[in-house]
Design an enzyme around this catalytic site. Structure first.
Site, PDB file in Angstrom:
ATOM      1  N   PRO A 277       0.826  -1.214   0.000  1.00  0.00           N
ATOM      2  CA  PRO A 277       0.000   0.000   0.000  1.00  0.00           C
ATOM      3  C   PRO A 277       0.861   1.266   0.000  1.00  0.00           C
ATOM      4  CG  PRO A 277       0.143  -0.878   2.216  1.00  0.00           C
ATOM      5  CD  PRO A 277       0.907  -1.840   1.331  1.00  0.00           C
ATOM      6  N   ARG A 279      -0.701   4.901  -1.345  1.00  0.00           N
ATOM      7  CA  ARG A 279      -1.639   6.010  -1.147  1.00  0.00           C
ATOM      8  C   ARG A 279      -2.449   5.847   0.134  1.00  0.00           C
ATOM      9  NH1 ARG A 279      -3.784   8.668  -5.757  1.00  0.00           N
ATOM     10  NH2 ARG A 279      -3.156   6.814  -6.915  1.00  0.00           N
ATOM     11  N   ARG A 315      -0.894  16.187  -9.582  1.00  0.00           N
ATOM     12  CA  ARG A 315      -2.021  15.290  -9.797  1.00  0.00           C
ATOM     13  C   ARG A 315      -3.195  15.932 -10.538  1.00  0.00           C
ATOM     14  NH1 ARG A 315      -4.652  12.788  -6.696  1.00  0.00           N
ATOM     15  NH2 ARG A 315      -4.502  10.820  -7.781  1.00  0.00           N
ATOM     16  N   TYR A 319      -3.838  14.012 -13.924  1.00  0.00           N
ATOM     17  CA  TYR A 319      -4.943  13.034 -13.901  1.00  0.00           C
ATOM     18  C   TYR A 319      -6.306  13.696 -13.691  1.00  0.00           C
ATOM     19  CZ  TYR A 319      -0.780  10.578 -12.099  1.00  0.00           C
ATOM     20  OH  TYR A 319       0.487  10.099 -11.885  1.00  0.00           O
ATOM     21  N   CYS A 345       3.323  29.095 -16.326  1.00  0.00           N
ATOM     22  CA  CYS A 345       2.813  29.584 -17.607  1.00  0.00           C
ATOM     23  C   CYS A 345       2.236  28.475 -18.467  1.00  0.00           C
ATOM     24  CB  CYS A 345       3.931  30.319 -18.333  1.00  0.00           C
ATOM     25  SG  CYS A 345       4.480  31.700 -17.350  1.00  0.00           S
ATOM     26  N   GLU A 346       1.235  27.806 -17.939  1.00  0.00           N
ATOM     27  CA  GLU A 346       0.508  26.794 -18.698  1.00  0.00           C
ATOM     28  C   GLU A 346      -0.928  26.803 -18.218  1.00  0.00           C
ATOM     29  OE1 GLU A 346       1.792  22.888 -19.418  1.00  0.00           O
ATOM     30  OE2 GLU A 346       3.908  23.335 -19.109  1.00  0.00           O
TER      31      GLU A 346
END
Ligand code: LLP
Length: 422
Positions: A277, A279, A315, A319, A345-346
């Site tokens: 495990p 997360r 994240r 995702y 800058c995105e």
């Protein structure tokens, strides 16, 4: 359950006031709760209470900070590592080598040598060429090393495609129907001892069904291998159990439900089980604390610009992941709706779109919840931003467990070629 809660109108990590902590450390920073880490580890191990002597090997990739690994190692955890770097981190943090498993599709001879030298519990081998290389490295070192073959059961884990690992088209493991041939080959390889099977079908799983199907296939395979004369004494069931990211959504299956399912499916296996495990242990034990730089009213939307960015917590941009947002000062007044964005800058540097938020203004502190796993672990310094520091709390104590580097550190990593120097 976690140990981040409001006290006297201010969010605390255990007994540490996050407003005071931010004033000392500066923002953004990650903050981990020891009590939460230990609680998650204990909840998981006690959910496996019905099993004989399971090995719980914390997946170091989720959060490789030395303080995190050592906290868990002292509680008895082993480690699942996927690189020589993670192996060294686990050993340095005090994980006994005989509680370390080495996973991953691309182990090099150098990594194999280091792990054999350390005397790890097992290699989770993901292909026949890897088995052959490992055997020859072991033979050179005069050793025979314990392995399990990671099988790919072709089960859809029903999670995000980028973190799904158990479908036939994924790069992981050997196709389950070719496993008997792999065990036959292993017999002819003098440096390895094939003791069992591993499976890991993906991460952030919110249903037990795919896990149960994958484990059933592993059970059938174990029976078949035994019928063909192989001695099977181990099985590694991987990680993957999801955690709640949204406070108002149904909870993923609990460790107790997972443990019950595992006990039922593996009842007749007669093997030592390993679990990996990541997360589940670290996710809700960490938060990312950030400060609002400014509010920008746009024609279409309001933007809450904060001093954390996609490089600190990837994240959401990778995702489309959701992280709950809380104000450090208990919110007063009506909620607001805004896009929460960083300074990078995105357009992908967006943590939340059209999110209903507590009322926040320039200078206010806020946190992203459930950031303890795959948060700092995946941070980088894109846009020449400094790597996010990490703080660990235990009761009313806190310590910086990873410093914010200086700009000299950042620039000093580059080197000028001789023709540009001077
Ligand atoms: N074992 C193996 C072989 C793995 O590949 C992984 C995770 C784990 C165990 C731990 O899985 P967990 O219990 O944490 O679900 N960066 C992504 C997650 C990538 C997971 C990779 N493998 C994210 O932020 O969602």
């Amino acid at each position: 359950m976690d140990h981040f809660h409001y006290r006297d109108g201010v969010l605390h990590a255990e007994d540490v006031n996050l407003e005071a902590l931010a004033a000392e450390v500066g923002t953004p920073f990650y903050c981990y709760s020891t009590a939460t880490l230990l609680r998650h580890y204990q909840v998981f191990t006690s959910a496996l209470g019905a099993l004989p002597d399971p090995l719980v090997a914390y997946a170091v990739k989720a959060n490789p900070n030395q303080a995190v690994i050592r906290t868990l190692a002292r509680a008895g955890a082993g480690a699942d590592v996927v690189s020589i770097g993670e192996l060294k981190r686990a050993l340095a943090a005090g994980v006994p080598a005989d509680r370390i498993v080495f996973s991953g599709v691309g182990k090099t001879a150098e990594e194999m040598r280091a792990a054999i030298d350390a005397g790890i519990y097992q290699f989770n081998v993901e292909s026949l060429p890897e088995a052959e290389l490992l055997s020859s490295v072991a033979v050179e070192m005069g050793r025979v090393v314990p392995i399990v073959f990671r099988v790919n059961p072709d089960v859809d884990a029903m999670t995000h495609a980028k973190i799904s690992t158990g479908r036939a088209e994924n790069k992981f493991g050997i196709a389950i129907d070719t496993a008997p041939a792999a065990f036959d080959l292993a017999r002819s390889l003098p440096g390895i001892d094939a003791l069992g099977v591993a499976v890991h079908i993906g991460s952030q799983l919110t249903s037990l069904d795919p896990l149960e199907r994958a484990f059933e296939r592993v059970g059938e395979l174990i029976a078949q291998l035994r019928a063909e004369g192989h001695d099977i004494s181990r099985a590694d069931l991987g990680g993957g159990l999801g955690v709640p990211y949204l406070s108002d959504q149904p909870e993923p299956p609990s460790p107790a439900e997972y443990g019950g399912m595992v006990a039922r499916i593996t009842r007749d296996w007669n093997v030592r089980l390993t679990f990996e495990p990541g997360r589940l242990i670290a996710g809700n034990a960490g938060i990312l604390v950030s400060r609002v730089v400014r509010l920008k009213g746009g024609r279409e939307r309001n933007f809450l610009i904060i001093d954390a960015a996609m490089n600190d917590l990837m994240r959401p941009s990778l995702y489309d992941a959701w992280h709950d947002i809380q104000a450090v000062r208990q919110p007063q007044g009506d909620p607001m709706v805004a896009d929460v964005v960083g300074p990078v800058c995105e357009t992908g540097d967006t943590f939340a779109s059209q999110r209903t938020l507590p009322r926040l203004d320039t200078g206010d502190l806020m946190v992203f919840r459930t950031a303890g796993a795959y948060g700092a672990a995946m941070a980088n310094s894109y846009n020449s931003r400094l790597l996010t520091p990490e703080v660990m709390v235990s009761g009313d104590r806190w310590a910086i467990v990873r410093e914010r580097p200086s700009y000299e550190d950042l620039i000093g990593q580059d080197q000028l070629p001789e023709w540009l120097s001077g």
